[in-house]
Scaffold this active site. Structure first.
Site, PDB file in Angstrom:
ATOM      1  N   GLY A  66      -4.613 -52.604  11.423  1.00 28.89           N
ATOM      2  CA  GLY A  66      -4.751 -51.503  10.468  1.00 28.89           C
ATOM      3  C   GLY A  66      -5.926 -51.753   9.547  1.00 28.89           C
ATOM      4  N   CYS A  67      -5.877 -51.178   8.366  1.00 30.48           N
ATOM      5  CA  CYS A  67      -6.969 -51.311   7.405  1.00 30.48           C
ATOM      6  C   CYS A  67      -7.230 -52.779   7.083  1.00 30.48           C
ATOM      7  CB  CYS A  67      -6.627 -50.556   6.124  1.00 30.48           C
ATOM      8  SG  CYS A  67      -7.877 -50.711   4.834  1.00 30.48           S
ATOM      9  N   PHE A  68      -8.482 -53.209   7.235  1.00 27.87           N
ATOM     10  CA  PHE A  68      -8.777 -54.629   7.030  1.00 27.87           C
ATOM     11  C   PHE A  68      -8.710 -55.051   5.564  1.00 27.87           C
ATOM     12  CE2 PHE A  68     -13.350 -53.155   8.252  1.00 27.87           C
ATOM     13  CZ  PHE A  68     -13.458 -52.384   7.109  1.00 27.87           C
TER      14      PHE A  68
END
Length: 274
Positions: A103-105
């Site tokens: 997902g979002c880093f």
């Protein structure tokens, strides 16, 4: 304020730059429109500097816009860039790398970086068909890239098995459409391995997770051979340090959802036994 000479050409170049984010582009277009409609250049640039300032002081502008802001604000100092030296260095004996997409880093850095033995955690993109991808390109979901983190670590102090174990705690391994609130192909969870030993460890760990029946749905995380990792833009690196409040809100929401999944899995196991 002593401002360097700025021309509309610089605004045009930033507008055409594919790395410029939409919010930044909106501010630049507004400045351009004001000047074209007769607003004094100095006044229009001052307003633009004011609008960009909140992100500039948090080191959260894209690199070219950050450089432009330095001229715009009349300050000589450059906005500090994230040190990517470790990414390009040849690894010393005992130093290894792991790549995880989850997902979002933004939310994938701190949980690893806080562990002993971690040398660097770098946000970036991997798994796609385009060289030198930008955030805008990856966000469209058509380049094949996913947001990921590259973890450079001392294998004498922390094992790959431990890193995989941490990874499972950070994601919903049953969701192949993204992660939590981040939807799309660029947010899919994937484990990237760079040798057979890591592949064996990752496969064993995934099988153990499947057998634990902690989740009410099947585990879908693929294990793929590592591909070229492209570091993300400066403003994405160490996001949790630059924007603590926003990071805390995102991370808190993520933790609550993952806790809900575990409770849901526990309930299913309990009723299955009964």
């Amino acid at each position: 304020m002593k401002r360097a000479n700025i021309t509309l050409d610089e605004i045009y170049n930033l507008l055409l730059n594919t790395a410029t984010r939409e919010w930044e582009r909106t501010q630049l277009l507004k400045c351009k429109s004001e000047i074209e409609n007769g607003t004094n250049n100095e006044q229009a640039f001052s307003e633009l500097e004011y609008r960009l300032r909140p992100l500039a002081v948090r080191n959260n502008l894209t690199p070219d816009v950050a450089e432009f802001y330095t001229k715009l604000s009349g300050k000589n100092q450059k906005i500090e860039s994230f040190d990517l030296t470790k990414h390009f260095e040849k690894d010393a004996p005992g130093v290894e790398r792991a790549i995880f997409a989850g997902g979002c880093f933004w939310c994938m850095v701190e949980p690893f970086e806080a562990r002993p033995g971690i040398i660097a955690v770098i946000s970036g993109y991997t798994g796609g068909q385009v060289d030198n991808p930008t955030y805008e390109i990856v966000s469209r979901g058509t380049s094949g890239h996913v947001e990921a983190v590259e973890i450079i670590y001392d294998s004498k102090l922390i094992s790959y098995e431990t890193l995989v174990g941490i990874y499972w705690q950070l994601i919903d391994p049953t969701d192949d459409g993204g992660q939590i609130n981040d939807r799309g192909a660029n947010y899919k969870p994937i484990i990237f391995v760079n040798n057979d030993e890591k592949k064996e460890v990752a496969n064993k760990s995934r099988k153990e997770l499947e057998q634990s029946r902690k989740y009410s749905k099947p585990i879908i995380v693929p294990i793929r051979n590592a591909e070229k990792f492209w570091p993300a833009e400066n403003y994405h690196q160490d996001f949790y340090k630059k924007n603590r409040v926003r990071y805390w809100r995102i991370e808190n929401s993520r933790r609550q959802y993952l806790a809900y999944l575990k409770v849901k899995g526990w309930i299913k196991r309990k009723f299955s036994r009964e």
